[in-house]
Write a protein that holds these residues in place. Structure first.
Motif, PDB file in Angstrom:
ATOM      1  N   GLU A 113      19.392 -24.039  -3.417  1.00 46.68           N
ATOM      2  CA  GLU A 113      19.174 -24.042  -1.964  1.00 46.68           C
ATOM      3  C   GLU A 113      19.968 -22.942  -1.262  1.00 46.68           C
ATOM      4  O   GLU A 113      19.721 -22.660  -0.093  1.00 46.68           O
ATOM      5  CB  GLU A 113      19.504 -25.417  -1.370  1.00 46.68           C
ATOM      6  N   THR A 114      20.934 -22.320  -1.965  1.00 45.18           N
ATOM      7  CA  THR A 114      21.715 -21.250  -1.327  1.00 45.18           C
ATOM      8  C   THR A 114      21.144 -19.884  -1.702  1.00 45.18           C
ATOM      9  O   THR A 114      20.553 -19.197  -0.877  1.00 45.18           O
ATOM     10  CB  THR A 114      23.195 -21.338  -1.735  1.00 45.18           C
ATOM     11  N   VAL A 115      21.332 -19.473  -2.972  1.00 46.04           N
ATOM     12  CA  VAL A 115      20.741 -18.238  -3.500  1.00 46.04           C
ATOM     13  C   VAL A 115      20.346 -18.542  -4.948  1.00 46.04           C
ATOM     14  O   VAL A 115      20.688 -19.604  -5.472  1.00 46.04           O
ATOM     15  CB  VAL A 115      21.742 -17.045  -3.442  1.00 46.04           C
ATOM     16  N   GLY A 173      20.197 -19.570   2.193  1.00 46.24           N
ATOM     17  CA  GLY A 173      20.327 -18.139   2.379  1.00 46.24           C
ATOM     18  C   GLY A 173      21.672 -17.520   2.118  1.00 46.24           C
ATOM     19  O   GLY A 173      21.741 -16.342   1.816  1.00 46.24           O
ATOM     20  N   ILE A 174      22.785 -18.244   2.265  1.00 49.05           N
ATOM     21  CA  ILE A 174      24.077 -17.680   1.861  1.00 49.05           C
ATOM     22  C   ILE A 174      24.724 -18.627   0.855  1.00 49.05           C
ATOM     23  O   ILE A 174      24.393 -19.813   0.794  1.00 49.05           O
ATOM     24  CB  ILE A 174      25.035 -17.393   3.044  1.00 49.05           C
ATOM     25  N   GLU A 175      25.660 -18.075   0.067  1.00 46.92           N
ATOM     26  CA  GLU A 175      26.260 -18.844  -1.019  1.00 46.92           C
ATOM     27  C   GLU A 175      27.025 -20.055  -0.488  1.00 46.92           C
ATOM     28  O   GLU A 175      27.429 -20.097   0.675  1.00 46.92           O
ATOM     29  CB  GLU A 175      27.220 -17.970  -1.835  1.00 46.92           C
ATOM     30  N   SER A 176      27.288 -20.976  -1.431  1.00 45.65           N
ATOM     31  CA  SER A 176      27.971 -22.220  -1.083  1.00 45.65           C
ATOM     32  C   SER A 176      29.361 -21.972  -0.488  1.00 45.65           C
ATOM     33  O   SER A 176      30.008 -20.966  -0.773  1.00 45.65           O
ATOM     34  CB  SER A 176      28.133 -23.060  -2.358  1.00 45.65           C
ATOM     35  N   THR A 177      29.807 -22.931   0.291  1.00 46.89           N
ATOM     36  CA  THR A 177      31.204 -22.979   0.726  1.00 46.89           C
ATOM     37  C   THR A 177      32.055 -23.258  -0.511  1.00 46.89           C
ATOM     38  O   THR A 177      31.728 -24.156  -1.286  1.00 46.89           O
ATOM     39  CB  THR A 177      31.395 -24.143   1.722  1.00 46.89           C
ATOM     40  N   VAL A 178      33.108 -22.474  -0.748  1.00 42.54           N
ATOM     41  CA  VAL A 178      34.019 -22.774  -1.858  1.00 42.54           C
ATOM     42  C   VAL A 178      35.273 -23.410  -1.260  1.00 42.54           C
ATOM     43  O   VAL A 178      35.920 -22.829  -0.374  1.00 42.54           O
ATOM     44  CB  VAL A 178      34.383 -21.516  -2.673  1.00 42.54           C
ATOM     45  N   LEU A 179      35.589 -24.621  -1.752  1.00 41.14           N
ATOM     46  CA  LEU A 179      36.668 -25.420  -1.172  1.00 41.14           C
ATOM     47  C   LEU A 179      37.721 -25.749  -2.227  1.00 41.14           C
ATOM     48  O   LEU A 179      37.394 -26.356  -3.268  1.00 41.14           O
ATOM     49  CB  LEU A 179      36.072 -26.721  -0.615  1.00 41.14           C
ATOM     50  N   LEU A 235      19.363 -13.393   6.210  1.00 41.25           N
ATOM     51  CA  LEU A 235      20.229 -12.224   6.041  1.00 41.25           C
ATOM     52  C   LEU A 235      19.967 -11.435   4.754  1.00 41.25           C
ATOM     53  O   LEU A 235      19.753 -10.220   4.790  1.00 41.25           O
ATOM     54  CB  LEU A 235      21.703 -12.664   6.093  1.00 41.25           C
ATOM     55  N   TYR A 236      19.990 -12.105   3.586  1.00 40.52           N
ATOM     56  CA  TYR A 236      19.894 -11.349   2.329  1.00 40.52           C
ATOM     57  C   TYR A 236      18.510 -10.749   2.140  1.00 40.52           C
ATOM     58  O   TYR A 236      18.375  -9.646   1.624  1.00 40.52           O
ATOM     59  CB  TYR A 236      20.256 -12.244   1.135  1.00 40.52           C
ATOM     60  N   ASP A 237      17.469 -11.459   2.571  1.00 39.56           N
ATOM     61  CA  ASP A 237      16.130 -10.897   2.458  1.00 39.56           C
ATOM     62  C   ASP A 237      16.036  -9.627   3.316  1.00 39.56           C
ATOM     63  O   ASP A 237      15.478  -8.612   2.889  1.00 39.56           O
ATOM     64  CB  ASP A 237      15.091 -11.936   2.897  1.00 39.56           C
ATOM     65  N   LEU A 238      16.613  -9.660   4.509  1.00 40.66           N
ATOM     66  CA  LEU A 238      16.548  -8.489   5.388  1.00 40.66           C
ATOM     67  C   LEU A 238      17.404  -7.332   4.859  1.00 40.66           C
ATOM     68  O   LEU A 238      17.010  -6.171   4.969  1.00 40.66           O
ATOM     69  CB  LEU A 238      16.974  -8.867   6.811  1.00 40.66           C
ATOM     70  N   LEU A 239      18.556  -7.644   4.252  1.00 38.06           N
ATOM     71  CA  LEU A 239      19.366  -6.566   3.664  1.00 38.06           C
ATOM     72  C   LEU A 239      18.598  -5.901   2.525  1.00 38.06           C
ATOM     73  O   LEU A 239      18.623  -4.680   2.368  1.00 38.06           O
ATOM     74  CB  LEU A 239      20.706  -7.111   3.148  1.00 38.06           C
ATOM     75  N   ARG A 240      17.890  -6.728   1.735  1.00 34.57           N
ATOM     76  CA  ARG A 240      17.109  -6.147   0.630  1.00 34.57           C
ATOM     77  C   ARG A 240      15.910  -5.371   1.159  1.00 34.57           C
ATOM     78  O   ARG A 240      15.532  -4.350   0.605  1.00 34.57           O
ATOM     79  CB  ARG A 240      16.673  -7.227  -0.362  1.00 34.57           C
ATOM     80  N   ARG A 241      15.289  -5.849   2.239  1.00 39.82           N
ATOM     81  CA  ARG A 241      14.182  -5.083   2.833  1.00 39.82           C
ATOM     82  C   ARG A 241      14.708  -3.797   3.436  1.00 39.82           C
ATOM     83  O   ARG A 241      14.110  -2.734   3.308  1.00 39.82           O
ATOM     84  CB  ARG A 241      13.480  -5.907   3.901  1.00 39.82           C
ATOM     85  N   GLY A 242      15.859  -3.919   4.115  1.00 43.64           N
ATOM     86  CA  GLY A 242      16.466  -2.757   4.764  1.00 43.64           C
ATOM     87  C   GLY A 242      16.720  -1.624   3.781  1.00 43.64           C
ATOM     88  O   GLY A 242      16.446  -0.461   4.076  1.00 43.64           O
ATOM     89  N   GLY A 273      30.374 -17.991   7.825  1.00 44.28           N
ATOM     90  CA  GLY A 273      29.801 -17.500   6.573  1.00 44.28           C
ATOM     91  C   GLY A 273      28.897 -16.299   6.790  1.00 44.28           C
ATOM     92  O   GLY A 273      28.931 -15.337   6.025  1.00 44.28           O
ATOM     93  N   VAL A 274      28.079 -16.338   7.842  1.00 48.52           N
ATOM     94  CA  VAL A 274      27.156 -15.230   8.123  1.00 48.52           C
ATOM     95  C   VAL A 274      27.943 -13.949   8.426  1.00 48.52           C
ATOM     96  O   VAL A 274      27.660 -12.876   7.882  1.00 48.52           O
ATOM     97  CB  VAL A 274      26.216 -15.572   9.305  1.00 48.52           C
ATOM     98  N   MET A 275      28.956 -14.064   9.282  1.00 45.08           N
ATOM     99  CA  MET A 275      29.733 -12.878   9.683  1.00 45.08           C
ATOM    100  C   MET A 275      30.482 -12.291   8.491  1.00 45.08           C
ATOM    101  O   MET A 275      30.583 -11.072   8.348  1.00 45.08           O
ATOM    102  CB  MET A 275      30.725 -13.239  10.793  1.00 45.08           C
TER     103      MET A 275
END
Ligand code: AMP
Ligand code: MG
Length: 327
Positions: free
Chosen positions: A31-33, A175-181, A287-294, A315-317
């Motif tokens: 569900e993340t990547v 869309g972004i990797e898991s929180t690491v705790l 985010l990651y799909d757009l970076l790869r398209r970019g 996480g996004v920032m």
């Protein structure tokens, strides 16, 4: 080696199981990547993950298990808050770091006295993990430093000819990797921000710290020290639309093809722009799909600070600035 992309089926899961038991790598949806999976108990298979990705040898891996696996067999005890967090957030995009010694290959944790464990919630990931019924190490299925993959095609673009199988579970919507705790101390501490936010964790655990390495200190989550998420084009990071448009015009005048990467509300008329959307969750999932398209479209990809902060935006920032500003 031929790389097959197969949907989840009895046949593809049985092939995945045979490959994993033979020490091969199988990429799978979460569900993340997408993750690049290998048998966590097998030294050679784990070493292959590092080699194929080009991953630095001191950046530890996360062990993934299905919901009924019995996570406690992989760890040496847990504080009460960790149990409460597990009950609330697993399966889901939360990786928990526990004290653990000798339960999987020593290469997994790169010599740390801990193990990072995750139970992904995606049905495709659960099906794969149930089929193998083993702890599976699975870093993001991208070449080291490149943008993380959120589709089977992204994995194929990085690993065609290098791995035998990609289990296609569709787009990774988180869309972004898991929180690491870090769950080894008296209070949980976030080592990497993700979709399970500090606020959500504090609500269950009573408190939640955020780890910031002191200068000169070896970071607790070594992965955060590396260059990451980089598209294969030049990038820029601007605080304002005016600044971004100045860079845009400059790039056009020198014969380049600039694209903006920005929040929906920031897109001016008549320019090339990749739309991050307008909520933190949408920005994470695109985010990651757009970076790869970019990287396939632009000579210069110009990100504009989306201005939102807190919660999922932590996480996004973190990913957006590291991808486009470099730190
Ligand atoms: P990736 O699998 O590429 O998403 O990266 C996994 C992240 O988890 C990296 O930032 C690692 O440094 C971190 N990690 C994995 N295992 C541990 C551990 N035992 N202790 C602290 N951080 C870890
Ligand atoms: Mg990664």
């Amino acid at each position: 080696m031929k790389t097959q992309i197969l949907p989840i089926s009895e046949e593809s899961l049985s092939l995945a199981r045979r490959l994993i038991l033979a020490g091969e790598l199988v990429a799978f949806h979460t569900e993340t990547v997408y993750g690049l999976g290998a048998d966590a108990r097998n030294d050679e298979a784990v070493a292959k993950v590092f080699r194929v990705k080009g991953r630095p040898s001191d950046n530890p891996l996360i062990a993934h298990v299905h919901s009924e696996y019995g996570l406690s067999s992989l760890i040496d005890g847990e504080p009460p808050y960790a149990r409460a967090l597990r009950e609330r957030f697993l399966p889901g995009p939360l990786t928990m770091v526990y004290p653990s010694d000798g339960k999987v290959s020593r290469l997994v944790s790169c010599g740390l006295p801990t193990l990072a464990v995750r139970v992904p919630s995606s049905p495709a990931a659960q099906a794969f993990l149930r089929a193998v019924d083993l702890p599976i190490v699975a870093p993001s299925a991208n070449l080291s430093k490149h943008v993380s993959p959120v589709s089977a095609q992204h994995v194929y673009d990085d690993f065609a000819g290098k791995i035998p199988l990609i289990l296609d579970g569709g787009a990774s919507s988180g869309g972004i990797e898991s929180t690491v705790l870090d769950c080894t101390g008296a209070v949980p501490q976030i080592l990497r921000a993700g979709l399970v936010t500090r606020e959500m964790i504090a609500q269950v655990a009573g408190d939640c710290g955020v780890y910031v390495p002191k200068t000169g200190e070896k970071p607790k989550s070594p992965g955060m020290a590396y260059k990451h998420y980089s598209p294969r084009c030049r990038t820029a990071y601007c605080e304002t639309l005016d600044e971004a448009m100045a860079r845009y015009r400059e790039e056009e005048q020198s014969g380049g093809v600039p694209w903006l990467l920005c929040a929906h509300g920031d897109i001016p008329r008549g320019v090339r722009a990749l739309d991050l959307g307008d909520t933190p969750e949408t920005m994470a999932s695109r985010l990651y799909d757009l970076l790869r398209r970019g990287e396939t479209l632009a000579t210069l990809l110009i990100a504009i600070d989306p201005k939102l902060r807190g919660g999922v935006m932590d996480g996004v920032m973190n990913r957006l600035t590291r991808a486009c500003r470099g730190y």
